[in-house]
Design a protein around this motif. Structure first.
Motif, PDB file in Angstrom:
ATOM      1  N   GLN A 192       6.943 -55.357  64.624  1.00  0.00           N
ATOM      2  CA  GLN A 192       7.158 -55.978  63.321  1.00  0.00           C
ATOM      3  C   GLN A 192       7.866 -55.039  62.356  1.00  0.00           C
ATOM      4  O   GLN A 192       8.363 -55.470  61.327  1.00  0.00           O
ATOM      5  N   HIS A 193       7.956 -53.760  62.692  1.00  0.00           N
ATOM      6  CA  HIS A 193       8.595 -52.790  61.801  1.00  0.00           C
ATOM      7  C   HIS A 193      10.069 -52.557  62.132  1.00  0.00           C
ATOM      8  O   HIS A 193      10.723 -51.765  61.481  1.00  0.00           O
ATOM      9  N   SER A 194      10.583 -53.251  63.132  1.00  0.00           N
ATOM     10  CA  SER A 194      11.972 -53.074  63.526  1.00  0.00           C
ATOM     11  C   SER A 194      12.909 -53.488  62.393  1.00  0.00           C
ATOM     12  O   SER A 194      12.888 -54.628  61.946  1.00  0.00           O
ATOM     13  N   GLU A 195      13.691 -52.537  61.916  1.00  0.00           N
ATOM     14  CA  GLU A 195      14.678 -52.767  60.850  1.00  0.00           C
ATOM     15  C   GLU A 195      14.071 -53.473  59.637  1.00  0.00           C
ATOM     16  O   GLU A 195      14.655 -54.387  59.066  1.00  0.00           O
ATOM     17  N   ASN A 196      12.909 -53.027  59.247  1.00  0.00           N
ATOM     18  CA  ASN A 196      12.193 -53.626  58.125  1.00  0.00           C
ATOM     19  C   ASN A 196      12.671 -52.990  56.812  1.00  0.00           C
ATOM     20  O   ASN A 196      12.535 -51.784  56.617  1.00  0.00           O
ATOM     21  N   PRO A 197      13.233 -53.776  55.888  1.00  0.00           N
ATOM     22  CA  PRO A 197      13.718 -53.217  54.618  1.00  0.00           C
ATOM     23  C   PRO A 197      12.618 -52.532  53.809  1.00  0.00           C
ATOM     24  O   PRO A 197      12.879 -51.558  53.100  1.00  0.00           O
ATOM     25  N   LYS A 198      11.380 -53.027  53.891  1.00  0.00           N
ATOM     26  CA  LYS A 198      10.285 -52.382  53.162  1.00  0.00           C
ATOM     27  C   LYS A 198      10.033 -50.977  53.704  1.00  0.00           C
ATOM     28  O   LYS A 198       9.746 -50.055  52.932  1.00  0.00           O
ATOM     29  N   ASP A 199      10.137 -50.813  55.034  1.00  0.00           N
ATOM     30  CA  ASP A 199       9.959 -49.482  55.616  1.00  0.00           C
ATOM     31  C   ASP A 199      11.086 -48.548  55.184  1.00  0.00           C
ATOM     32  O   ASP A 199      10.851 -47.364  54.934  1.00  0.00           O
ATOM     33  N   GLU A 200      12.302 -49.079  55.090  1.00  0.00           N
ATOM     34  CA  GLU A 200      13.432 -48.254  54.648  1.00  0.00           C
ATOM     35  C   GLU A 200      13.233 -47.787  53.205  1.00  0.00           C
ATOM     36  O   GLU A 200      13.491 -46.622  52.880  1.00  0.00           O
ATOM     37  N   ALA A 201      12.739 -48.662  52.346  1.00  0.00           N
ATOM     38  CA  ALA A 201      12.482 -48.288  50.950  1.00  0.00           C
ATOM     39  C   ALA A 201      11.363 -47.253  50.875  1.00  0.00           C
ATOM     40  O   ALA A 201      11.439 -46.291  50.095  1.00  0.00           O
ATOM     41  N   ARG A 202      10.352 -47.447  51.685  1.00  0.00           N
ATOM     42  CA  ARG A 202       9.219 -46.507  51.733  1.00  0.00           C
ATOM     43  C   ARG A 202       9.686 -45.134  52.203  1.00  0.00           C
ATOM     44  O   ARG A 202       9.343 -44.108  51.614  1.00  0.00           O
ATOM     45  N   ASP A 203      10.497 -45.111  53.275  1.00  0.00           N
ATOM     46  CA  ASP A 203      11.025 -43.847  53.790  1.00  0.00           C
ATOM     47  C   ASP A 203      11.858 -43.135  52.727  1.00  0.00           C
ATOM     48  O   ASP A 203      11.750 -41.917  52.555  1.00  0.00           O
ATOM     49  N   ALA A 204      12.677 -43.894  52.012  1.00  0.00           N
ATOM     50  CA  ALA A 204      13.508 -43.301  50.961  1.00  0.00           C
ATOM     51  C   ALA A 204      12.637 -42.725  49.844  1.00  0.00           C
ATOM     52  O   ALA A 204      12.922 -41.648  49.312  1.00  0.00           O
ATOM     53  N   HIS A 205      11.581 -43.436  49.494  1.00  0.00           N
ATOM     54  CA  HIS A 205      10.671 -42.940  48.456  1.00  0.00           C
ATOM     55  C   HIS A 205      10.095 -41.583  48.861  1.00  0.00           C
ATOM     56  O   HIS A 205      10.107 -40.632  48.081  1.00  0.00           O
ATOM     57  N   PHE A 206       9.575 -41.496  50.080  1.00  0.00           N
ATOM     58  CA  PHE A 206       8.961 -40.240  50.509  1.00  0.00           C
ATOM     59  C   PHE A 206       9.985 -39.126  50.706  1.00  0.00           C
ATOM     60  O   PHE A 206       9.676 -37.955  50.467  1.00  0.00           O
ATOM     61  N   ALA A 207      11.200 -39.476  51.087  1.00  0.00           N
ATOM     62  CA  ALA A 207      12.256 -38.460  51.188  1.00  0.00           C
ATOM     63  C   ALA A 207      12.527 -37.854  49.812  1.00  0.00           C
ATOM     64  O   ALA A 207      12.686 -36.632  49.680  1.00  0.00           O
ATOM     65  N   ARG A 208      12.561 -38.709  48.786  1.00  0.00           N
ATOM     66  CA  ARG A 208      12.758 -38.203  47.410  1.00  0.00           C
ATOM     67  C   ARG A 208      11.616 -37.282  46.992  1.00  0.00           C
ATOM     68  O   ARG A 208      11.801 -36.378  46.189  1.00  0.00           O
ATOM     69  N   GLU A 209      10.436 -37.505  47.537  1.00  0.00           N
ATOM     70  CA  GLU A 209       9.272 -36.684  47.207  1.00  0.00           C
ATOM     71  C   GLU A 209       9.175 -35.430  48.085  1.00  0.00           C
ATOM     72  O   GLU A 209       8.214 -34.675  47.984  1.00  0.00           O
ATOM     73  N   GLY A 210      10.148 -35.241  48.984  1.00  0.00           N
ATOM     74  CA  GLY A 210      10.187 -34.032  49.797  1.00  0.00           C
ATOM     75  C   GLY A 210       9.493 -34.138  51.146  1.00  0.00           C
ATOM     76  O   GLY A 210       9.292 -33.127  51.814  1.00  0.00           O
ATOM     77  N   PHE A 211       9.149 -35.337  51.561  1.00  0.00           N
ATOM     78  CA  PHE A 211       8.516 -35.541  52.863  1.00  0.00           C
ATOM     79  C   PHE A 211       9.563 -35.914  53.900  1.00  0.00           C
ATOM     80  O   PHE A 211      10.564 -36.573  53.572  1.00  0.00           O
ATOM     81  N   GLU A 212       9.311 -35.528  55.130  1.00  0.00           N
ATOM     82  CA  GLU A 212      10.094 -36.031  56.257  1.00  0.00           C
ATOM     83  C   GLU A 212       9.246 -37.093  56.939  1.00  0.00           C
ATOM     84  O   GLU A 212       8.029 -36.948  57.052  1.00  0.00           O
ATOM     85  N   MET A 213       9.890 -38.145  57.387  1.00  0.00           N
ATOM     86  CA  MET A 213       9.190 -39.257  58.023  1.00  0.00           C
ATOM     87  C   MET A 213       9.607 -39.337  59.483  1.00  0.00           C
ATOM     88  O   MET A 213      10.802 -39.376  59.786  1.00  0.00           O
ATOM     89  N   LEU A 214       8.625 -39.343  60.379  1.00  0.00           N
ATOM     90  CA  LEU A 214       8.877 -39.588  61.794  1.00  0.00           C
ATOM     91  C   LEU A 214       8.224 -40.905  62.165  1.00  0.00           C
ATOM     92  O   LEU A 214       7.084 -41.163  61.777  1.00  0.00           O
ATOM     93  N   ARG A 215       8.954 -41.732  62.921  1.00  0.00           N
ATOM     94  CA  ARG A 215       8.421 -43.016  63.368  1.00  0.00           C
ATOM     95  C   ARG A 215       8.464 -43.088  64.889  1.00  0.00           C
ATOM     96  O   ARG A 215       9.459 -42.718  65.501  1.00  0.00           O
ATOM     97  N   PHE A 216       7.375 -43.581  65.448  1.00  0.00           N
ATOM     98  CA  PHE A 216       7.283 -43.771  66.894  1.00  0.00           C
ATOM     99  C   PHE A 216       6.793 -45.184  67.155  1.00  0.00           C
ATOM    100  O   PHE A 216       5.979 -45.719  66.404  1.00  0.00           O
TER     101      PHE A 216
END
Length: 121
Positions: free
Chosen positions: A70-94
């Motif tokens: 259900q997370h495949s190419e999910n725009p909400k996940d992309e926005a979430r990843d961008a938010h955490f990148a701005r906060e200095g986090f790296e996101m790994l997804r499996f």
């Protein structure tokens, strides 16, 4: 990023998610818990900035997500990843099946990123 106490509803939901974890999340947690991955401390199902992340290592500012289809190419996940990148986090997804069939490879990948982030600090 300063620590802000998450709303009570988020804490309650995170607690419920820990109890109702997927098989893949449980497998990965067994590999990460208790600083088992080269001494890196992880927390699971953590409410953070209005989101609940599957796993986080604050020392390396690394978030690990274990997802189903259900997370495949999910725009909400992309926005979430961008938010955490701005906060200095790296996101790994499996993907769930990746964790279930190649746990050692997933842990090696996570460790590689942890070590790289700690070297760059």
């Amino acid at each position: 990023m300063p620590h802000r106490e998450p709303p009570k509803a988020h804490r309650r939901y995170a607690r419920a998610m820990r109890v109702d974890a997927t098989r893949a999340e449980n497998l990965l947690w067994q590999a990460l818990r208790g600083s088992r991955l080269e001494g890196f401390k992880f927390r699971r199902q953590v409410p953070l900035d209005g989101y609940i992340v599957d796993f986080v290592c604050y020392a390396a500012r690394l978030i690990v997500e274990v997802d189903g289809g259900q997370h495949s190419e999910n725009p909400k996940d992309e926005a979430r990843d961008a938010h955490f990148a701005r906060e200095g986090f790296e996101m790994l997804r499996f993907w769930n099946n990746e964790v279930e069939t190649n746990l050692d490879g997933v842990c090696d990948h996570i460790l590689h990123h942890l070590q790289g982030r700690m070297r760059s600090r």
